[in-house]
Enzyme design. Structure first.
Site, PDB file in Angstrom:
ATOM      1  N   ASP A 135      36.553  10.953  13.077  1.00  0.00           N
ATOM      2  CA  ASP A 135      37.433   9.820  13.574  1.00  0.00           C
ATOM      3  C   ASP A 135      38.924  10.159  13.016  1.00  0.00           C
ATOM      4  O   ASP A 135      39.968   9.325  12.836  1.00  0.00           O
ATOM      5  CB  ASP A 135      37.079   8.369  12.737  1.00  0.00           C
ATOM      6  CG  ASP A 135      35.655   8.076  13.132  1.00  0.00           C
ATOM      7  OD1 ASP A 135      35.340   8.507  14.326  1.00  0.00           O
ATOM      8  OD2 ASP A 135      35.002   7.681  12.166  1.00  0.00           O
ATOM      9  N   LYS A 174      41.023  12.847  17.074  1.00  0.00           N
ATOM     10  CA  LYS A 174      40.936  14.214  17.863  1.00  0.00           C
ATOM     11  C   LYS A 174      41.155  13.660  19.192  1.00  0.00           C
ATOM     12  O   LYS A 174      41.750  14.271  19.895  1.00  0.00           O
ATOM     13  CB  LYS A 174      39.573  14.742  17.565  1.00  0.00           C
ATOM     14  CG  LYS A 174      39.199  15.170  16.311  1.00  0.00           C
ATOM     15  CD  LYS A 174      37.781  15.742  15.965  1.00  0.00           C
ATOM     16  CE  LYS A 174      36.715  14.623  16.115  1.00  0.00           C
ATOM     17  NZ  LYS A 174      36.988  13.498  15.217  1.00  0.00           N
ATOM     18  N   GLY A 197      32.790   9.406  18.936  1.00  0.00           N
ATOM     19  CA  GLY A 197      33.456   8.326  19.688  1.00  0.00           C
ATOM     20  C   GLY A 197      34.857   8.507  19.490  1.00  0.00           C
ATOM     21  O   GLY A 197      35.654   8.403  18.401  1.00  0.00           O
ATOM     22  N   HIS A 198      35.623   8.957  20.677  1.00  0.00           N
ATOM     23  CA  HIS A 198      36.691   9.366  20.596  1.00  0.00           C
ATOM     24  C   HIS A 198      37.674   8.228  21.456  1.00  0.00           C
ATOM     25  O   HIS A 198      37.382   7.938  22.581  1.00  0.00           O
ATOM     26  CB  HIS A 198      37.049  10.741  21.304  1.00  0.00           C
ATOM     27  CG  HIS A 198      36.460  11.824  20.472  1.00  0.00           C
ATOM     28  ND1 HIS A 198      36.361  12.969  20.960  1.00  0.00           N
ATOM     29  CD2 HIS A 198      35.625  11.840  19.461  1.00  0.00           C
ATOM     30  CE1 HIS A 198      35.381  13.716  20.051  1.00  0.00           C
ATOM     31  NE2 HIS A 198      35.296  13.093  19.159  1.00  0.00           N
ATOM     32  N   GLN A 240      33.548  15.095  15.631  1.00  0.00           N
ATOM     33  CA  GLN A 240      33.060  14.805  14.198  1.00  0.00           C
ATOM     34  C   GLN A 240      33.929  15.654  13.170  1.00  0.00           C
ATOM     35  O   GLN A 240      35.059  15.865  13.917  1.00  0.00           O
ATOM     36  CB  GLN A 240      31.422  15.253  13.780  1.00  0.00           C
ATOM     37  CG  GLN A 240      30.583  14.438  14.639  1.00  0.00           C
ATOM     38  CD  GLN A 240      29.333  15.332  15.036  1.00  0.00           C
ATOM     39  OE1 GLN A 240      29.117  16.515  14.772  1.00  0.00           O
ATOM     40  NE2 GLN A 240      28.706  14.845  15.582  1.00  0.00           N
TER      41      GLN A 240
HETATM   42  P1  GDP Z   1      38.358  10.665  16.859  1.00  0.00           P
HETATM   43  O1  GDP Z   1      36.869  10.362  16.751  1.00  0.00           O
HETATM   44  O2  GDP Z   1      38.665  11.859  15.893  1.00  0.00           O
HETATM   45  O3  GDP Z   1      38.504  10.783  18.008  1.00  0.00           O
HETATM   46  O4  GDP Z   1      38.821   9.137  16.182  1.00  0.00           O
HETATM   47  P2  GDP Z   1      38.545   7.496  16.553  1.00  0.00           P
HETATM   48  O5  GDP Z   1      39.201   7.461  18.199  1.00  0.00           O
HETATM   49  O6  GDP Z   1      37.085   7.513  16.429  1.00  0.00           O
HETATM   50  O7  GDP Z   1      39.393   6.911  15.560  1.00  0.00           O
HETATM   51  C1  GDP Z   1      40.929   7.216  15.307  1.00  0.00           C
HETATM   52  C2  GDP Z   1      41.514   5.645  15.577  1.00  0.00           C
HETATM   53  O8  GDP Z   1      42.734   5.836  15.006  1.00  0.00           O
HETATM   54  C3  GDP Z   1      41.322   5.082  16.949  1.00  0.00           C
HETATM   55  O9  GDP Z   1      41.480   3.904  16.758  1.00  0.00           O
HETATM   56  C4  GDP Z   1      42.626   5.661  17.334  1.00  0.00           C
HETATM   57  O10 GDP Z   1      43.349   4.676  18.561  1.00  0.00           O
HETATM   58  C5  GDP Z   1      43.579   5.453  16.282  1.00  0.00           C
HETATM   59  N1  GDP Z   1      44.718   6.371  16.013  1.00  0.00           N
HETATM   60  C6  GDP Z   1      44.924   7.828  16.543  1.00  0.00           C
HETATM   61  N2  GDP Z   1      46.067   8.103  16.039  1.00  0.00           N
HETATM   62  C7  GDP Z   1      46.902   6.845  15.467  1.00  0.00           C
HETATM   63  C8  GDP Z   1      48.088   6.712  14.890  1.00  0.00           C
HETATM   64  O11 GDP Z   1      48.776   7.841  14.679  1.00  0.00           O
HETATM   65  N3  GDP Z   1      48.505   5.599  14.422  1.00  0.00           N
HETATM   66  C9  GDP Z   1      47.535   4.373  14.606  1.00  0.00           C
HETATM   67  N4  GDP Z   1      47.814   3.332  13.947  1.00  0.00           N
HETATM   68  N5  GDP Z   1      46.332   4.734  15.116  1.00  0.00           N
HETATM   69  C10 GDP Z   1      45.753   5.920  15.407  1.00  0.00           C
HETATM   70  P1  IMO Z   2      33.900  11.628  15.858  1.00  0.00           P
HETATM   71  O1  IMO Z   2      33.933  12.626  16.928  1.00  0.00           O
HETATM   72  C1  IMO Z   2      32.440   9.766  12.214  1.00  0.00           C
HETATM   73  C2  IMO Z   2      28.486  10.327  10.783  1.00  0.00           C
HETATM   74  C3  IMO Z   2      27.530   9.350  10.717  1.00  0.00           C
HETATM   75  C4  IMO Z   2      26.482   9.313   9.674  1.00  0.00           C
HETATM   76  C5  IMO Z   2      26.478  11.011   9.956  1.00  0.00           C
HETATM   77  C6  IMO Z   2      25.013  11.478  10.340  1.00  0.00           C
HETATM   78  O2  IMO Z   2      33.994  10.471  16.618  1.00  0.00           O
HETATM   79  O3  IMO Z   2      34.438  11.766  14.919  1.00  0.00           O
HETATM   80  P2  IMO Z   2      24.205  11.112  13.014  1.00  0.00           P
HETATM   81  O4  IMO Z   2      24.230   9.939  13.855  1.00  0.00           O
HETATM   82  O5  IMO Z   2      25.273  12.117  13.662  1.00  0.00           O
HETATM   83  O6  IMO Z   2      22.955  11.555  12.790  1.00  0.00           O
HETATM   84  O7  IMO Z   2      24.884  10.427  11.724  1.00  0.00           O
HETATM   85  O8  IMO Z   2      27.636  11.654  10.590  1.00  0.00           O
HETATM   86  N1  IMO Z   2      29.202  10.715  12.215  1.00  0.00           N
HETATM   87  C7  IMO Z   2      30.340  10.478  12.506  1.00  0.00           C
HETATM   88  N2  IMO Z   2      31.348   9.894  11.588  1.00  0.00           N
HETATM   89  N3  IMO Z   2      32.743  10.098  13.156  1.00  0.00           N
HETATM   90  C8  IMO Z   2      31.791  10.853  14.175  1.00  0.00           C
HETATM   91  O9  IMO Z   2      32.253  11.472  15.267  1.00  0.00           O
HETATM   92  C9  IMO Z   2      30.762  10.982  13.684  1.00  0.00           C
HETATM   93  N4  IMO Z   2      29.363  11.655  14.197  1.00  0.00           N
HETATM   94  C10 IMO Z   2      28.431  11.412  13.019  1.00  0.00           C
HETATM   95  O10 IMO Z   2      28.477   7.944  10.574  1.00  0.00           O
HETATM   96  O11 IMO Z   2      27.428   9.335   8.533  1.00  0.00           O
HETATM   97 MG    MG Z   3      35.374   8.786  16.331  1.00  0.00          MG
END
Ligand code: GDP
Ligand code: IMO
Ligand code: MG
Length: 439
Positions: free
Chosen positions: A13, A16, A40-41, A223
């Site tokens: 999170d 990416k 979840g991106h 991840q």
């Molecule tokens: P990922 O799994 O690495 O793609 O990241 P996620 O989408 O799960 O979580 C990143 C969160 O941060 C999302 O809600 C994005 O919309 C938000 N986000 C990404 N870059 C920025 C930033 O520079 N500032 C803020 N405030 N939010 C951001």
């Molecule tokens: P993105 O791509 C954050 C975490 C779960 C748990 C552990 C094992 O969005 O960054 P699983 O269901 O994979 O067996 O769970 O890994 N986890 C993540 N945490 N972002 C993710 O993906 C994750 N994918 C798995 O929360 O702690």
């Molecule tokens: Mg994510």
């Protein structure tokens, strides 16, 4: 042209999806190489706000080939829902291709995922419950079902019978849960197979040909490195094979390691984690709450999971772990995200070492017990206490923010080339061209 890998340097999170959406414009192909529906991106661009689990974040450009590689495990139901959602919102998915070698999440996988968590009791990992872990388990145990099997109408019934007989013995015996119905699964997966068939291909050849043609390929990690089986805080990790770290990208997409020349490490300006396991800099005070609620940055970007909606654990930037993952991934360029989310703080801390049994250590011990005992040693930097979400040039950032970025560069031993100051595509400061004259 070299392939560029984008990896998460923390516990996932990091942003990416947002960084891939930004850089994809310079590439002709974007590929996912690991993980599954657990990812979840989030992407916010001129097309709106999207949460993707399986489709590469390059899909919004329309003219880019988007590949779901052999290293991904696919829940067909989730993937079809994602494709339908994109189509309904006017996004062209005709350039999506799915590897026939990718493994499939079957109905027993979420059942086993949740039952395993129940059996673990107090030691539960806090998985996403999507069945991703058990699907990788089956891949390694050599009883997985692949996309190529599902679209093969002749062979699929026999393969399903063989695997389901085995799985039902495990589900009813070990887990004491009701057996799953063969006919129901056969019908459901036949339908999935029909709908997915147009997208299925030998993606390895497609990717390799693009590489030999000299196209720029972007490989989207899922991840974070600290969740990786080998690199992460085992056993509180995910189970992707190949690994989500940069070294896994070549295997999961079908290229040789020499094709990868650059590695972009995505790091959040602080630390978050969902699920259980050690997190040395975790805060359970009001600073931790403030980080979770967005830290005075862009409103509406609080820290709750994209896949499960769970509240993310929050803490100060862990320079010890960041340096470790930077080295393990061979990071050549850093994308630092959510700098805006530190705007509320008078003073900002960065962890530069740990204390363990009165000694200063600069690595996280492998032993879970010790990893849970380390105390962070912090350096304190002044905050900037102002909105930075509209800044587009490094020189326009407050001095304190630039000082913070510089300190992170020193700790990671790699240049910060992109600073994200908001979730939307254009909310970024690019300080160095990493695409060879293409910016
Ligand atoms: P990922 O799994 O690495 O793609 O990241 P996620 O989408 O799960 O979580 C990143 C969160 O941060 C999302 O809600 C994005 O919309 C938000 N986000 C990404 N870059 C920025 C930033 O520079 N500032 C803020 N405030 N939010 C951001
Ligand atoms: P993105 O791509 C954050 C975490 C779960 C748990 C552990 C094992 O969005 O960054 P699983 O269901 O994979 O067996 O769970 O890994 N986890 C993540 N945490 N972002 C993710 O993906 C994750 N994918 C798995 O929360 O702690
Ligand atoms: Mg994510």
């Amino acid at each position: 042209m070299p392939a560029v890998v984008i990896i998460g340097g923390q516990w996932g999170d990091e942003g990416k999806g947002r960084v891939v959406d930004f850089h994809a414009r310079y590439c002709s192909m974007i590929g996912r190489y690991s993980a599954g529906t657990n990812a979840g991106h989030t992407i916010m661009n001129e097309r709106g706000k999207f949460a993707l689990h399986l489709v590469p974040a390059g899909i919004f450009y329309g003219d880019k080939a988007c590949v779901i590689g052999n290293g991904v495990v696919i829940d067909p139901d989730t993937l079809l829902a994602e494709i339908a959602m994109l189509s309904e919102r006017g996004i062209d998915t005709s350039k999506l291709v799915i590897s026939d070698r990718a493994h499939v999440i079957m109905p027993w996988h979420p059942v086993i995922d949740l039952a395993d968590e129940e059996l673990r009791g107090d030691s539960a990992i806090g998985t996403t419950g999507t069945g991703t872990g058990p699907a990788f388990h089956d891949k390694v145990a050599r009883i997985g079902i692949r996309i190529g099997d599902v679209v093969d109408t002749e062979r699929f019934p026999a393969r399903l019978r063989e695997v389901l007989d085995y799985k039902n013995r495990v589900i009813t015996g070990l887990y004491q849960k009701p057996a799953l119905d063969y006919d129901q699964i056969l019908n459901d997966y036949r339908e999935f197979g029909e709908k997915l068939r147009p997208y299925v291909a030998d993606t390895t050849s497609i990717v390799q040909e693009a590489h030999w043609r000299g196209e720029m390929i972007l490989l989207e990690g899922a991840q974070g490195s600290l969740l990786d089986l080998d690199t992460g805080t085992y056993p509180y990790v995910t189970s992707s094979v190949p690994a989500s770290v940069a070294a896994g990208a070549a295997i999961g997409i079908g290229l040789g390691p020499t094709a990868i020349e650059r590695v972009v490490g995505v790091y959040k300006a602080y630390q978050t984690r969902v699920g259980n396991g050690p997190m040395p800099t975790e805060l359970d005070d009001e600073d931790g709450v403030s980080l979770r609620e967005g830290g005075g940055g862009v409103p509406g970007t609080s820290e709750y999971g994209t896949t499960t909606g769970r509240a993310r654990r929050t803490g100060w930037f862990d320079g010890v772990l960041a340096r470790y993952t930077s080295r393990i991934n061979g990071v050549t360029s850093v994308a630092l995200t959510r700098l805006d989310s530190l705007s509320a703080f008078e003073r900002i801390k960065i962890c530069v070492a740990y204390e363990l049994d009165d000694e200063r250590v600069t690595t996280l011990p492998a032993s879970l017990e010790d990893a849970n005992r380390v105390k962070p040693i912090y350096e304190e930097l002044p905050g900037w206490k102002q909105d930075v979400s509209e800044v587009r040039h490094l020189g326009d950032l407050p001095t304190e923010a630039r000082q913070y970025v510089r300190r992170i560069e020193q700790l990671l031993d790699a240049p910060v080339d992109m600073i994200s100051v908001g979730p939307k595509r254009h909310q970024a400061i690019v300080t160095r061209d990493i695409f060879g004259g293409r910016i």
